[in-house]
Design an enzyme around this catalytic site. Structure first.
Site: not given
Ligand SMILES: NC(=O)c1ccc[n+]([C@@H]2O[C@H](COP(=O)([O-])OP(=O)(O)OC[C@H]3O[C@@H](n4cnc5c(N)ncnc54)[C@H](OP(=O)(O)O)[C@@H]3O)[C@@H](O)[C@H]2O)c1
Length: 278
Positions: A150
């Protein structure tokens, strides 16, 4: 004609919250979802349009962009948010999973940029200031063990952000990284469900440590609204920072990055033992 922003991955977490945040501030929001139920509560909101695409599916992305073009709205921003976080030791994580990590977080981001850029150039040529905001991570600054793949994908997002910004400088399109530390979203639970890479191997006992470690990180995380506000700032501020770290004690992560690698090694091992993330 309305100012619109495309946000990928709005079914949950940061993407969902950001879509609502931008709608509340008068933007038309195009949000990418996968599957019919994906848009959920957003589907009812005025000013929201769901685009059905997986960021790994170039034809579907293109169809989504065509929809924006057909609506006649001005695309002033792209937020590359869709992402997955694959957990597991590098030695044992499956090829399917390590490829998926890069297919979604890195190549998917490139594909969406390539398809959306003609609209962003048109926006600039019409006299507006289009921006791309890539959602990185503190894992794109520092590498914790067992989310190494990741982290590698998020280091790539930082490189893509810097390179793309420099390539687009002459065309007046700004590119910004908003990199969160831990945020309270479903991504953590999804990570804890990935156990295969730890099963029946020398890393098995690490799982007992890793679950409490990620639970502690999530519990100490910021609410997604804090990240949505930083994304809004990156999209609208007069003179935005090109790289924004959004986390409690962000200064500590920046300081740690400057220390010798052997010091960082000891820091991560100790933190893992104490169930404390940086
Ligand atoms: N949460 C944290 O602590 C954190 C920290 C740093 C960075 N981030 C980053 O923030 C971003 C959002 O993450 P989140 O924490 O909000 O997680 P999340 O709730 O799991 O959301 C991820 C989103 O990405 C979508 N997604 C996954 N695979 C996909 C694909 N192949 N094509 C299109 N959409 C896809 C998911 O859709 P589905 O429901 O269809 O799978 C969901 O809408 C990510 O880039 C993550 O790396 C998060």
């Amino acid at each position: 004609m309305q100012d619109s922003i495309l946000v990928t991955g709005v079914s949950s977490g940061i993407g969902l919250t950001t879509a609502k945040y931008l709608l509340d501030r008068g933007f038309h929001v195009y949000g990418s979802v996968r599957g019919d139920a994906g848009a959920g509560e957003l589907a009812e909101k005025p000013g929201f349009t769901a685009l059905q695409f997986d960021v790994r599916d170039r034809d579907a992305i293109r169809a989504g962009i065509q929809r924006i073009l057909a609506d006649g709205n001005r695309l002033v921003g792209l937020v590359n948010n869709a992402g997955v976080a694959i957990t597991g030791p590098v030695e044992t994580v499956s090829e399917v999973e390590y490829r998926r990590q890069f297919e979604v977080n890195v190549f998917g981001l490139v594909a969406v940029c390539q398809e959306a850029l003609p609209l962003l150039h048109a926006t600039k040529e019409a006299g507006f200031e289009p921006r791309i905001v890539n959602i990185g991570s503190v894992s794109g600054y520092l590498t914790s063990p067992f989310t190494t793949i990741y982290s590698a994908s998020k280091f790539a997002v930082e490189a893509l952000t810097d390179g793309l910004r420099r390539e687009l400088l002459p065309f007046g399109i700004d590119v910004i990284s908003v990199a969160p530390g831990p945020v309270k979203t479903p991504i953590w639970k999804k990570g804890r469900e990935q156990k295969e890479a730890f099963q029946n191997n020398r890393y098995s006992e690490m799982l007992d440590k890793l679950d409490p470690y990620t639970e502690a990180a999530e519990a100490d995380g910021v609410e997604p609204e804090v990240v949505a506000a930083a994304i809004y700032e990156a999209l609208t501020a007069k003179d935005p920072q090109p790289a924004v770290l959004v986390m409690k004690k962000g200064w500590m992560a920046k300081l740690l990055k400057l220390t010798p690698k052997r010091f960082q090694d000891r820091f991560f091992v100790k933190r893992l033992a104490e169930n404390r993330r940086y």
